[in-house]
Design an enzyme around this catalytic site. Structure first.
Site, PDB file in Angstrom:
ATOM      1  N   TYR A  66       0.784  -1.087  -0.009  1.00  0.00           N
ATOM      2  CA  TYR A  66      -0.064   0.021   0.002  1.00  0.00           C
ATOM      3  C   TYR A  66       0.733   1.310  -0.057  1.00  0.00           C
ATOM      4  CZ  TYR A  66      -3.514  -3.277   1.286  1.00  0.00           C
ATOM      5  OH  TYR A  66      -4.464  -4.381   1.486  1.00  0.00           O
ATOM      6  N   PHE A 215     -12.974  -5.241   1.780  1.00  0.00           N
ATOM      7  CA  PHE A 215     -14.133  -4.684   1.070  1.00  0.00           C
ATOM      8  C   PHE A 215     -15.462  -4.616   2.071  1.00  0.00           C
ATOM      9  CE2 PHE A 215     -12.078  -4.744  -3.256  1.00  0.00           C
ATOM     10  CZ  PHE A 215     -10.899  -3.640  -2.914  1.00  0.00           C
ATOM     11  N   PRO A 216     -15.364  -4.665   3.307  1.00  0.00           N
ATOM     12  CA  PRO A 216     -16.608  -5.005   4.082  1.00  0.00           C
ATOM     13  C   PRO A 216     -17.744  -4.004   3.510  1.00  0.00           C
ATOM     14  CG  PRO A 216     -14.915  -4.048   5.441  1.00  0.00           C
ATOM     15  CD  PRO A 216     -14.401  -4.241   4.193  1.00  0.00           C
ATOM     16  N   LEU A 217     -17.185  -2.631   3.217  1.00  0.00           N
ATOM     17  CA  LEU A 217     -18.127  -1.703   2.946  1.00  0.00           C
ATOM     18  C   LEU A 217     -18.252  -1.449   1.386  1.00  0.00           C
ATOM     19  CD1 LEU A 217     -16.965   1.065   5.688  1.00  0.00           C
ATOM     20  CD2 LEU A 217     -19.104  -0.393   5.738  1.00  0.00           C
ATOM     21  N   GLY A 218     -17.483  -2.414   0.731  1.00  0.00           N
ATOM     22  CA  GLY A 218     -17.718  -2.378  -0.831  1.00  0.00           C
ATOM     23  C   GLY A 218     -16.510  -1.999  -1.461  1.00  0.00           C
ATOM     24  N   GLY A 219     -15.461  -1.455  -0.573  1.00  0.00           N
ATOM     25  CA  GLY A 219     -14.142  -0.892  -1.237  1.00  0.00           C
ATOM     26  C   GLY A 219     -14.267   0.343  -1.960  1.00  0.00           C
ATOM     27  N   PHE A 220     -13.494   0.341  -3.060  1.00  0.00           N
ATOM     28  CA  PHE A 220     -13.359   1.417  -3.983  1.00  0.00           C
ATOM     29  C   PHE A 220     -14.787   1.907  -4.554  1.00  0.00           C
ATOM     30  CE2 PHE A 220      -9.290  -0.548  -4.348  1.00  0.00           C
ATOM     31  CZ  PHE A 220      -8.491   0.624  -3.789  1.00  0.00           C
ATOM     32  N   LEU A 223     -20.695   0.322  -1.032  1.00  0.00           N
ATOM     33  CA  LEU A 223     -21.991  -0.590  -1.218  1.00  0.00           C
ATOM     34  C   LEU A 223     -23.135   0.382  -1.295  1.00  0.00           C
ATOM     35  CD1 LEU A 223     -21.952  -2.987   2.094  1.00  0.00           C
ATOM     36  CD2 LEU A 223     -21.985  -3.485  -0.616  1.00  0.00           C
TER      37      LEU A 223
END
Ligand SMILES: NC(=O)c1ccc[n+]([C@@H]2O[C@H](COP(=O)([O-])OP(=O)(O)OC[C@H]3O[C@@H](n4cnc5c(N)ncnc54)[C@H](OP(=O)(O)O)[C@@H]3O)[C@@H](O)[C@H]2O)c1
Length: 290
Positions: A66, A215-220, A223
């Site tokens: 990263y 990506f628990p929130l959908g990532g890039f 969601l």
């Protein structure tokens, strides 16, 4: 830094012999765009890390890829000397190219170099947890992980790594890794809308192995779902809070590493994940990934 005492939603889980808060933090979003280069607001990034630990978080996910090197160096600057309770998980298996791509780098010599780079940039003599990353952020790839994971197992025997995990893997690769050395976690893509690993999560729970959804929130692409918005509205909560609370409720072996570059979102996520979802809401949310 002092060892924090605050409690967080979800309580704790023990990775090997290391207890961690189930509510953790994923550091990838602290870099420049697409996980490349330095953050636009360096002081802000350091503040997010310090606030995460002050809130009681004892599990931070990172990688020397990263930036590259950026999140590890920020973590070291913000948090050294590390609290004893803090576990920093990193991953190896890919490098970065000038275009921001993630070329595979899994030969034994590549992995040894990446482990050395992680040790240097985090400023530690032993890495708490290293995930062997096989596929990529778009999914898994079949094939043997024996040579790559075997190299990490050797580095563990040499004392450079405490715990091992695997990432972006198929169930077959999980079994293959476990036959080589014990793993404490699997880190794969999973969230309300991507539930490919439902059976694997249940299998790992029975085996006492953590599942860490990236990506628990959908990532890039965060969601977005009409059902999620409707449930959130009914519960008078933010959609991201519902998404995190759902993961905590989904299985006790799920550990959260939501990413954010914002202290406001960090606070909102910690508070929001404490939401208890009624059965009817869970049933509605199940329709998203069904
Ligand atoms: N093993 C792998 O291959 C792999 C791949 C990808 C990621 N990971 C790991 O998984 C961690 C989590 O993934 P991620 O950070 O990419 O994705 P994520 O946690 O699903 O989502 C992060 C995104 O959600 C936004 N966000 C966070 N809280 C929010 C809120 N309350 N309201 C609105 N937006 C919110 C963030 O923006 P703001 O910054 O504006 O809050 C950011 O854009 C990473 O940090 C990394 O450690 C691993």
């Amino acid at each position: 830094m002092e060892t924090p005492t605050a409690s967080l939603p979800g309580g704790t889980w023990t990775l090997g012999d290391s207890p961690v808060t189930r509510f953790g933090y994923g550091a990838m979003q602290l870099t420049g765009p697409w996980a490349m280069g330095p953050p636009a607001d360096r002081d802000g990034a350091l503040t997010v890390l310090r606030e995460a630990v002050e809130a009681g978080i004892t599990h931070i996910d990172t990688s020397n890829a990263y930036g590259p090197g950026v999140t590890n160096e920020l973590i070291a600057e913000a948090l050294r000397p590390y609290p004893e309770s803090l576990l920093v998980a990193t991953k190896v298996g890919a490098n970065r190219d000038a275009q921001g791509g993630w070329p595979t780098a899994r030969r034994p010599e590549d992995l040894r170099t990446q482990v050395r780079e992680n040790l240097r940039s985090l400023g530690v003599e032993t890495l708490d947890l290293v995930n062997m990353r096989m596929g990529d952020a778009t999914g898994t790839q079949s094939g043997s992980l024996a040579e790559a994971f075997g190299t990490l197992a050797e580095l563990q025997t040499e004392g450079l790594i405490r715990h091992l995990g695997v990432s972006n893997v198929t169930p077959e690769q999980v079994d293959e890794a476990r036959a080589i050395a014990p793993i404490v976690c699997v880190q794969n893509m999973y969230n309300l809308a991507h539930r490919h690993d439902d059976a694997l999560i249940d299998q790992l729970a029975a085996q006492g192995i953590a599942y860490v959804p990236f990506f628990p929130l959908g990532g890039f692409t965060p969601l977005q779902s009409e059902t999620l918005s409707a449930v959130a509205e009914q519960l008078e909560a933010a959609p991201m809070s519902v998404a995190l609370a759902w993961l905590l409720q989904r299985s006790p072996n799920i550990l959260l590493i939501p990413g954010t570059s914002s202290t406001a979102h960090l606070r909102q996520n910690i508070a929001g994940a404490a939401l208890t979802l009624p059965e009817a809401s869970v049933a509605e949310l199940d329709r998203i990934g069904g």
